[in-house]
Design an enzyme around this catalytic site. Sequence first.
Site, PDB file in Angstrom:
ATOM      1  N   TYR A   1      35.388  36.999  71.329  1.00 62.78           N
ATOM      2  CA  TYR A   1      34.113  36.468  70.828  1.00 62.78           C
ATOM      3  C   TYR A   1      34.159  34.956  70.680  1.00 62.78           C
ATOM      4  O   TYR A   1      35.190  34.400  70.258  1.00 62.78           O
ATOM      5  CB  TYR A   1      33.804  37.033  69.436  1.00 62.78           C
ATOM      6  CG  TYR A   1      33.263  38.442  69.410  1.00 62.78           C
ATOM      7  CD1 TYR A   1      32.095  38.777  70.108  1.00 62.78           C
ATOM      8  CD2 TYR A   1      33.904  39.419  68.653  1.00 62.78           C
ATOM      9  CE1 TYR A   1      31.598  40.076  70.046  1.00 62.78           C
ATOM     10  CE2 TYR A   1      33.412  40.717  68.594  1.00 62.78           C
ATOM     11  CZ  TYR A   1      32.255  41.039  69.295  1.00 62.78           C
ATOM     12  OH  TYR A   1      31.765  42.310  69.241  1.00 62.78           O
TER      13      TYR A   1
ATOM     14  N   LYS B   1      44.747  51.609  40.996  1.00 66.27           N
ATOM     15  CA  LYS B   1      43.374  51.245  41.351  1.00 66.27           C
ATOM     16  C   LYS B   1      43.326  50.819  42.819  1.00 66.27           C
ATOM     17  O   LYS B   1      44.375  50.580  43.433  1.00 66.27           O
ATOM     18  CB  LYS B   1      42.905  50.110  40.446  1.00 66.27           C
ATOM     19  CG  LYS B   1      43.802  48.886  40.500  1.00 66.27           C
ATOM     20  CD  LYS B   1      43.452  47.893  39.419  1.00 66.27           C
ATOM     21  CE  LYS B   1      44.364  46.674  39.514  1.00 66.27           C
ATOM     22  NZ  LYS B   1      44.081  45.665  38.513  1.00 66.27           N
TER      23      LYS B   1
HETATM   24  C1  LIG Z   1      45.354  45.309  38.217  1.00 63.47           C
HETATM   25  C2  LIG Z   1      45.807  45.151  36.866  1.00 63.47           C
HETATM   26  C3  LIG Z   1      47.175  45.257  36.575  1.00 63.47           C
HETATM   27  C4  LIG Z   1      48.243  45.379  37.630  1.00 63.47           C
HETATM   28  O1  LIG Z   1      48.514  44.068  38.117  1.00 63.47           O
HETATM   29  P1  LIG Z   1      49.679  43.705  39.133  1.00 63.47           P
HETATM   30  O2  LIG Z   1      49.716  42.213  39.135  1.00 63.47           O
HETATM   31  O3  LIG Z   1      49.306  44.254  40.460  1.00 63.47           O
HETATM   32  O4  LIG Z   1      50.915  44.283  38.601  1.00 63.47           O
HETATM   33  C5  LIG Z   1      47.549  45.210  35.241  1.00 63.47           C
HETATM   34  N1  LIG Z   1      46.628  45.052  34.260  1.00 63.47           N
HETATM   35  C6  LIG Z   1      45.323  44.906  34.511  1.00 63.47           C
HETATM   36  C7  LIG Z   1      44.378  44.736  33.389  1.00 63.47           C
HETATM   37  C8  LIG Z   1      44.860  44.929  35.825  1.00 63.47           C
HETATM   38  O5  LIG Z   1      43.572  44.776  36.066  1.00 63.47           O
END
Ligand SMILES: *Cc1c(COP(=O)(O)O)cnc(C)c1O
Length: 714
Positions: free
Chosen positions: A603, A376
């Site tokens: 800035y 993701k």
């Molecule tokens: C993003 C996510 C993961 C992965 O998590 P990490 O801590 O990056 O390994 C696993 N399960 C769910 C439900 C998530 O949303």
Amino acid sequence: MKAKNMRLAGLDRFRMVAAFLVVSIHTSPFLSINGTLDFAFTRIIARVGVPFFYMVTGYFLLGGILSGSKESCTALRNFTIKTCKIYGLAILFYLPANLYAKQPEGFSKLLKMLFVDGMFYHLWYFPAVILGVWVVWFLLKKLSPSCTFIICVALYLLGLLGDSYYGITEAFPLLKSIYDVFFAVSAYTRNGLFYAPLFLVLGALLSGRSPCTRKSAALGFALSMTAMLIEGILLHTAGWQRHDSMYLSLPVCMWFLFQRMLTVKGNVSNRLPKLSLLIYILHPMMIIWVRGFAKLTGLQNLLIENSLFHYLAVCLLSVTLAVFVVMTQRFLKSKQTQRFAKGRAWIEIDLASLRHNVSELRTLLPTFCALMPAVKADAYGHGAVPIAKALWQVGVRAFCVACAHEAVALRKSGVKGELLILGYTHPKDFPLLRRYHLTQTVLDLAYAEQLSQYGRPIKVYVKIDTGMRRIGERSENIENLMKIFRYKNLIVTGVFTHLCVSDSLKPDDVAFTKLQIDRFYETIKLLRSEGCTIPKLHIQSSYGVLNYPELSCDYARVGIALYGVLSSADDDVKCSIALQPVLSLRARVILVKNVLQGEPVGYGRTFTAPSDMTIAVLSIGYADGVPRALSCGAGHVLLHGQPALIVGRICMDQMSVDISHIAGVAPSDIATLIGTSGQREITAMGMAADAGTITNELLARMGSRVERTYYNHL
Ligand SMILES: *Cc1c(COP(=O)(O)O)cnc(C)c1O
């Protein structure tokens, strides 16, 4: 089942010992002191070296088939390719020595050397490990582990008759003539057919069970080693040995030795396995060099006649060259910075590190548990499509994403396998689920109802809320959960939950996590007893794997650890594996300018030069993912391997750094924001800490505007 990595440290360390033992076999260190002592040490004790290497291979590579790992086939293929590559390089390295010594006469001799005996005397190891691994892999696929074991024992016994127990064979002319035919094909029975399989299978068997206690392992080793010493000396005096690699007591000895090493705890390193392999490959050449050097300098007395010094010289030289090779590799890696440079700012993705992290994580998990990487947020800024494809190549067949559009983008780029949407999909997008064969998470009973009203079958995972109080149907609502299972249009692929404090080792957090885990399995039990079919289960994300690797699941949804970092640098984890960061972030110096004392920079005039200074303006800003919180000295970058503090506020597209103390910085030079430069490194964890956030947020926000470049493809 205990976490496997707790035991890795011992394996790594003994691999180094094994390498030095092999060197001793080829140099006879005690020969000038006492012949029998040398025989006992090099021809008996040191014979544990090579079997140890085989057992490590069996442990990591073949253990997977025993428990039906879906990834074992890819692992076998990748192992074969890698071993062939190493063997090929080793052949090249010994080509001059081979040409100088003697050419093999005839084509068949050459084939025999290449595929059986090895292109230099110690290189037989490589064809043997490939053949052995294939033999055992095939047997395990077709037969039970115990049948495989028995066949490997039988092969080993046949091998013994051509090795240490050749005296028996010689007593029977018919038997001897059979072995003679065999020896025309393979110079020794210590090869991939008779010798390697037993040790490979022993390693594989140990990967599926907890080792015996430290004490019994040590005792077992001491006893079997004593037996082997007696056996070896007797056989030697009886003149039975045609060769001295194989003894009856050797496999027993290895069984205990390996378990003793499994109980050693400690940190693991990426370098030791490389070093031990290099020492193994390089040492015969070092023998040639030491001898050559001794002759040139007239130091034969010291370096050749004195066998102990000879051995030490060969070891020293081998280690030096091995370290040199490892350092050169690192240097070449840093040179890649130039090669992968892009215009204004860019991300470099090291796919070899990604694969390394995959195998590190796999060693932690039980072999029936596959990875379902979280890709993701564009694979945490690494680029979802190329990352998913690289993962596919190493056997990953399931991925998770946050939303339907991320999943569709992956499908459109040709990513196959299971794609699980972890979050909410709006009903207007339900058609996408079917069109692209996606799996949707059921958020709760009401959402299941919506999904079902779509009217056509949809593949789903039911999420159970065991304590995080985010999405998922509450674990105690068994009635609701059962209703979800009964919807005709929902094809339930499995059930999962998410842990909310698996990153913490504080006792009450551990207790809460255990409570979540118990609630999960309890709910599963109830649902199953009510007749619900639940094909797949998963619980862990990265910290779940690092702190609770022993859970019995079908998948682990790893994200941040796969990218080689932790959420925050000072997190303690139960299993420290040697992860390698995958992403580097770099930008160009576009201007170098002098600022006078008292002048503001950037800035808001928040920074005023305390004295005359030189700054470099970099073509990267917060729109590229550099947190604005790093402004005004909170963060730094690396230039020419030296830290340069950020001055003034970070802008959307540019930022400035203080380079007063770094000579020779010029426009077009490359600044490192994350990654290594010379001997220094800024990790994503370090940058996240400076910015007051976690690595996950830092990476997930990165890279929508900067180019990415991928290297170290398979
Ligand atoms: C993003 C996510 C993961 C992965 O998590 P990490 O801590 O990056 O390994 C696993 N399960 C769910 C439900 C998530 O949303």
